[in-house]
Design a protein around this motif. Sequence first.
Motif, PDB file in Angstrom:
ATOM      1  N   ARG A  90       0.859  -1.187   0.000  1.00  0.00           N
ATOM      2  CA  ARG A  90       0.000   0.000   0.000  1.00  0.00           C
ATOM      3  C   ARG A  90       0.894   1.235   0.000  1.00  0.00           C
ATOM      4  NH1 ARG A  90      -3.505  -2.914  -1.731  1.00  0.00           N
ATOM      5  NH2 ARG A  90      -5.060  -3.883  -0.414  1.00  0.00           N
ATOM      6  N   GLU A 143      -9.528   1.592   5.796  1.00  0.00           N
ATOM      7  CA  GLU A 143      -9.214   0.570   4.793  1.00  0.00           C
ATOM      8  C   GLU A 143      -7.850  -0.069   5.089  1.00  0.00           C
ATOM      9  OE1 GLU A 143      -7.842   0.652   0.139  1.00  0.00           O
ATOM     10  OE2 GLU A 143      -9.319   2.115   0.783  1.00  0.00           O
ATOM     11  N   LEU A 144      -6.882   0.759   5.448  1.00  0.00           N
ATOM     12  CA  LEU A 144      -5.540   0.249   5.754  1.00  0.00           C
ATOM     13  C   LEU A 144      -5.542  -0.604   7.015  1.00  0.00           C
ATOM     14  CD1 LEU A 144      -3.525   3.461   4.859  1.00  0.00           C
ATOM     15  CD2 LEU A 144      -3.609   1.331   3.548  1.00  0.00           C
ATOM     16  N   ASP A 148     -11.415   8.275   7.000  1.00  0.00           N
ATOM     17  CA  ASP A 148     -10.419   8.450   5.951  1.00  0.00           C
ATOM     18  C   ASP A 148      -9.886   7.081   5.538  1.00  0.00           C
ATOM     19  OD1 ASP A 148      -8.678   7.745   8.002  1.00  0.00           O
ATOM     20  OD2 ASP A 148      -7.664   9.668   8.092  1.00  0.00           O
ATOM     21  N   ALA A 149      -8.847   7.064   4.747  1.00  0.00           N
ATOM     22  CA  ALA A 149      -8.322   5.809   4.202  1.00  0.00           C
ATOM     23  C   ALA A 149      -7.708   4.890   5.249  1.00  0.00           C
ATOM     24  CB  ALA A 149      -7.295   6.111   3.111  1.00  0.00           C
ATOM     25  N   GLU A 163      -1.282   7.376  -2.186  1.00  0.00           N
ATOM     26  CA  GLU A 163      -2.580   7.092  -2.802  1.00  0.00           C
ATOM     27  C   GLU A 163      -3.718   7.135  -1.793  1.00  0.00           C
ATOM     28  OE1 GLU A 163      -2.030   3.220  -4.533  1.00  0.00           O
ATOM     29  OE2 GLU A 163      -0.755   3.993  -6.146  1.00  0.00           O
ATOM     30  N   HIS A 164      -3.407   7.335  -0.523  1.00  0.00           N
ATOM     31  CA  HIS A 164      -4.399   7.283   0.550  1.00  0.00           C
ATOM     32  C   HIS A 164      -4.251   8.503   1.462  1.00  0.00           C
ATOM     33  CE1 HIS A 164      -5.299   3.070  -0.375  1.00  0.00           C
ATOM     34  NE2 HIS A 164      -3.996   2.916  -0.527  1.00  0.00           N
ATOM     35  N   LYS A 165      -5.354   9.116   1.794  1.00  0.00           N
ATOM     36  CA  LYS A 165      -5.336  10.253   2.717  1.00  0.00           C
ATOM     37  C   LYS A 165      -5.493   9.716   4.137  1.00  0.00           C
ATOM     38  CE  LYS A 165      -5.635  14.669   3.712  1.00  0.00           C
ATOM     39  NZ  LYS A 165      -4.449  15.473   3.789  1.00  0.00           N
ATOM     40  N   VAL A 166      -4.433   9.870   4.940  1.00  0.00           N
ATOM     41  CA  VAL A 166      -4.448   9.429   6.328  1.00  0.00           C
ATOM     42  C   VAL A 166      -4.166  10.649   7.202  1.00  0.00           C
ATOM     43  CG1 VAL A 166      -3.373   7.952   8.064  1.00  0.00           C
ATOM     44  CG2 VAL A 166      -3.693   7.098   5.731  1.00  0.00           C
TER      45      VAL A 166
END
Length: 176
Positions: free
Chosen positions: A37, A68-69, A64-65, A41-44
Amino acid sequence: MNILVVTGSPRKGSNTDLMASAFAEGAQEAGHDVTVRHLHEHKVEPCLACEYCFAHDGTCVQKDAMNELLADVDAADALVVASPIYWFDVSAQSKCFIDRLYARARKGFSIKAFAFLLDSGSPGVYAAAEAQLADICGYLEWENKGTFTAPGMNGRGSIKDTGYLDGAREFGRTFA
């Protein structure tokens, strides 16, 4: 072993991404299942320290992402964070991800091992990150699988002109 690799460079195609890909290839060659990952590409967002997660079975109040993570974290036996070193420590993106693991502090982890893949422009700038790795592993009783470092990365793609990709691939092959 199911290994989650999280890259913390804000730049797509960075030396960090290339190093993480080489590690993942080596780990897959050794028979491990690997998920990669990329935080770019992911907003954390940063942890709020509100402890909502403690009362809600590890669910974070932020939408937020990271949620998913965290599903990827829950499925992993081992975690590898790949990060550039920015001003003597992991990138802000990497640190946000690490801080947000707090959501699982009460619920617990399936992770049993942790390692860092670090690249930097200069040698001798890894002490803070290595201390963080040691402290996390000590506190959570995870196996410290060590740190692979790649100093001298002064430009995008400069890792390609070194032996560090081979070293990262070998680190992945011997990750057991």
